[in-house]
Design a protein around this motif. Sequence first.
Motif, PDB file in Angstrom:
ATOM      1  N   ARG A 125      -9.533 -17.459  10.329  1.00 29.96           N
ATOM      2  CA  ARG A 125      -9.018 -16.179   9.838  1.00 29.96           C
ATOM      3  C   ARG A 125      -9.739 -15.031  10.516  1.00 29.96           C
ATOM      4  O   ARG A 125     -10.938 -15.075  10.740  1.00 29.96           O
ATOM      5  CB  ARG A 125      -9.243 -16.086   8.323  1.00 29.96           C
ATOM      6  N   ALA A 126      -8.976 -14.004  10.826  1.00 27.64           N
ATOM      7  CA  ALA A 126      -9.538 -12.745  11.304  1.00 27.64           C
ATOM      8  C   ALA A 126      -9.020 -11.662  10.368  1.00 27.64           C
ATOM      9  O   ALA A 126      -7.841 -11.644  10.031  1.00 27.64           O
ATOM     10  CB  ALA A 126      -9.099 -12.459  12.731  1.00 27.64           C
ATOM     11  N   ALA A 127      -9.916 -10.822   9.913  1.00 27.55           N
ATOM     12  CA  ALA A 127      -9.531  -9.690   9.064  1.00 27.55           C
ATOM     13  C   ALA A 127      -9.984  -8.428   9.769  1.00 27.55           C
ATOM     14  O   ALA A 127     -11.120  -8.346  10.231  1.00 27.55           O
ATOM     15  CB  ALA A 127     -10.174  -9.807   7.685  1.00 27.55           C
ATOM     16  N   MET A 128      -9.076  -7.466   9.876  1.00 29.84           N
ATOM     17  CA  MET A 128      -9.427  -6.245  10.577  1.00 29.84           C
ATOM     18  C   MET A 128      -8.932  -5.016   9.851  1.00 29.84           C
ATOM     19  O   MET A 128      -7.915  -5.062   9.158  1.00 29.84           O
ATOM     20  CB  MET A 128      -8.901  -6.263  12.005  1.00 29.84           C
ATOM     21  N   GLN A 129      -9.680  -3.961   9.979  1.00 30.61           N
ATOM     22  CA  GLN A 129      -9.303  -2.682   9.380  1.00 30.61           C
ATOM     23  C   GLN A 129      -8.368  -1.951  10.334  1.00 30.61           C
ATOM     24  O   GLN A 129      -8.584  -1.923  11.549  1.00 30.61           O
ATOM     25  CB  GLN A 129     -10.532  -1.827   9.129  1.00 30.61           C
ATOM     26  N   VAL A 130      -7.318  -1.386   9.765  1.00 33.22           N
ATOM     27  CA  VAL A 130      -6.389  -0.563  10.533  1.00 33.22           C
ATOM     28  C   VAL A 130      -6.324   0.810   9.868  1.00 33.22           C
ATOM     29  O   VAL A 130      -6.637   0.951   8.688  1.00 33.22           O
ATOM     30  CB  VAL A 130      -4.981  -1.199  10.605  1.00 33.22           C
ATOM     31  N   ALA A 131      -5.927   1.806  10.618  1.00 32.02           N
ATOM     32  CA  ALA A 131      -5.832   3.164  10.065  1.00 32.02           C
ATOM     33  C   ALA A 131      -4.765   3.226   8.983  1.00 32.02           C
ATOM     34  O   ALA A 131      -4.942   3.900   7.968  1.00 32.02           O
ATOM     35  CB  ALA A 131      -5.532   4.166  11.169  1.00 32.02           C
ATOM     36  N   ALA A 132      -3.654   2.521   9.198  1.00 29.87           N
ATOM     37  CA  ALA A 132      -2.565   2.498   8.228  1.00 29.87           C
ATOM     38  C   ALA A 132      -1.637   1.351   8.586  1.00 29.87           C
ATOM     39  O   ALA A 132      -1.658   0.854   9.718  1.00 29.87           O
ATOM     40  CB  ALA A 132      -1.794   3.815   8.251  1.00 29.87           C
ATOM     41  N   LEU A 133      -0.838   0.936   7.623  1.00 35.57           N
ATOM     42  CA  LEU A 133       0.189  -0.074   7.842  1.00 35.57           C
ATOM     43  C   LEU A 133       1.551   0.609   7.841  1.00 35.57           C
ATOM     44  O   LEU A 133       1.664   1.785   7.470  1.00 35.57           O
ATOM     45  CB  LEU A 133       0.095  -1.161   6.769  1.00 35.57           C
ATOM     46  N   ALA A 134       2.585  -0.108   8.252  1.00 31.77           N
ATOM     47  CA  ALA A 134       3.916   0.487   8.400  1.00 31.77           C
ATOM     48  C   ALA A 134       4.450   1.081   7.096  1.00 31.77           C
ATOM     49  O   ALA A 134       5.069   2.136   7.111  1.00 31.77           O
ATOM     50  CB  ALA A 134       4.891  -0.545   8.942  1.00 31.77           C
ATOM     51  N   ALA A 135       4.227   0.410   5.978  1.00 31.27           N
ATOM     52  CA  ALA A 135       4.645   0.956   4.677  1.00 31.27           C
ATOM     53  C   ALA A 135       3.489   1.810   4.150  1.00 31.27           C
ATOM     54  O   ALA A 135       2.349   1.347   4.102  1.00 31.27           O
ATOM     55  CB  ALA A 135       4.958  -0.165   3.697  1.00 31.27           C
ATOM     56  N   PRO A 136       3.747   3.043   3.772  1.00 26.32           N
ATOM     57  CA  PRO A 136       2.651   3.945   3.383  1.00 26.32           C
ATOM     58  C   PRO A 136       1.833   3.473   2.187  1.00 26.32           C
ATOM     59  O   PRO A 136       0.669   3.833   2.064  1.00 26.32           O
ATOM     60  CB  PRO A 136       3.363   5.268   3.080  1.00 26.32           C
ATOM     61  N   TRP A 137       2.396   2.640   1.340  1.00 24.91           N
ATOM     62  CA  TRP A 137       1.690   2.135   0.158  1.00 24.91           C
ATOM     63  C   TRP A 137       0.935   0.840   0.434  1.00 24.91           C
ATOM     64  O   TRP A 137       0.150   0.375  -0.376  1.00 24.91           O
ATOM     65  CB  TRP A 137       2.690   1.898  -0.984  1.00 24.91           C
ATOM     66  N   ALA A 138       1.179   0.208   1.597  1.00 21.96           N
ATOM     67  CA  ALA A 138       0.608  -1.107   1.893  1.00 21.96           C
ATOM     68  C   ALA A 138      -0.890  -1.028   2.154  1.00 21.96           C
ATOM     69  O   ALA A 138      -1.359  -0.192   2.921  1.00 21.96           O
ATOM     70  CB  ALA A 138       1.322  -1.733   3.089  1.00 21.96           C
ATOM     71  N   LEU A 139      -1.623  -1.924   1.519  1.00 17.60           N
ATOM     72  CA  LEU A 139      -3.071  -2.024   1.706  1.00 17.60           C
ATOM     73  C   LEU A 139      -3.450  -3.235   2.546  1.00 17.60           C
ATOM     74  O   LEU A 139      -4.551  -3.295   3.085  1.00 17.60           O
ATOM     75  CB  LEU A 139      -3.763  -2.120   0.338  1.00 17.60           C
ATOM     76  N   VAL A 140      -2.544  -4.214   2.625  1.00 18.36           N
ATOM     77  CA  VAL A 140      -2.836  -5.450   3.355  1.00 18.36           C
ATOM     78  C   VAL A 140      -1.531  -6.037   3.888  1.00 18.36           C
ATOM     79  O   VAL A 140      -0.477  -5.908   3.266  1.00 18.36           O
ATOM     80  CB  VAL A 140      -3.596  -6.461   2.449  1.00 18.36           C
ATOM     81  N   GLU A 141      -1.619  -6.633   5.076  1.00 18.28           N
ATOM     82  CA  GLU A 141      -0.504  -7.370   5.681  1.00 18.28           C
ATOM     83  C   GLU A 141      -1.087  -8.660   6.237  1.00 18.28           C
ATOM     84  O   GLU A 141      -2.154  -8.643   6.863  1.00 18.28           O
ATOM     85  CB  GLU A 141       0.149  -6.556   6.791  1.00 18.28           C
ATOM     86  N   ILE A 142      -0.389  -9.768   5.995  1.00 20.58           N
ATOM     87  CA  ILE A 142      -0.910 -11.073   6.399  1.00 20.58           C
ATOM     88  C   ILE A 142       0.124 -11.812   7.231  1.00 20.58           C
ATOM     89  O   ILE A 142       1.287 -11.917   6.839  1.00 20.58           O
ATOM     90  CB  ILE A 142      -1.278 -11.923   5.161  1.00 20.58           C
TER      91      ILE A 142
END
Length: 150
Positions: A125-142
């Motif tokens: 597994r790799a987990a990385m911080q992003v500035a934002a996701l495509a959906a403005p409410w999204a906190l995580v994408e897997i």
Amino acid sequence: MWSWTLDASTNQGHAYPEEGSPLASAVWAGDTLYVSGQIASPVTPADPAKGTQAVYGDTEAQANSEFLKIQDILKEQGLTLGDVVSMHVFMAGDPEKGNKLDFAGLQKAYLKYFGTADQPNKPTRAAMQVAALAAPWALVEIEVIAVRSK
């Protein structure tokens, strides 16, 4: 939703998005299934009659929703979470936590599905911080990669 077809010669499914969708939720390449990044379904759907917006929950709630979606996609293709070999997690800061990552929330959800007595598999597994996701409410994408056992 996605339309799945089964190739009888290879016994492998292929994803075809509904008309107008630019991508597939999963694609087979040989015995390897690549599952696109999943974002959460609402914990509480929007209610236009009441004028309320959908609620998606915190990082743990969103990750739980995504693991269930991934589990369903895998099941449709004859696989389980035990077949997952690799996982990429993209995380955005939670405004409720001062825009900090809730890695503990992700880990709490992850440990419900991986490394358990019922499902002992632990993928890379790799987990990385992003500035934002495509959906403005999204906190995580897997997204995951799974391999059919022989």
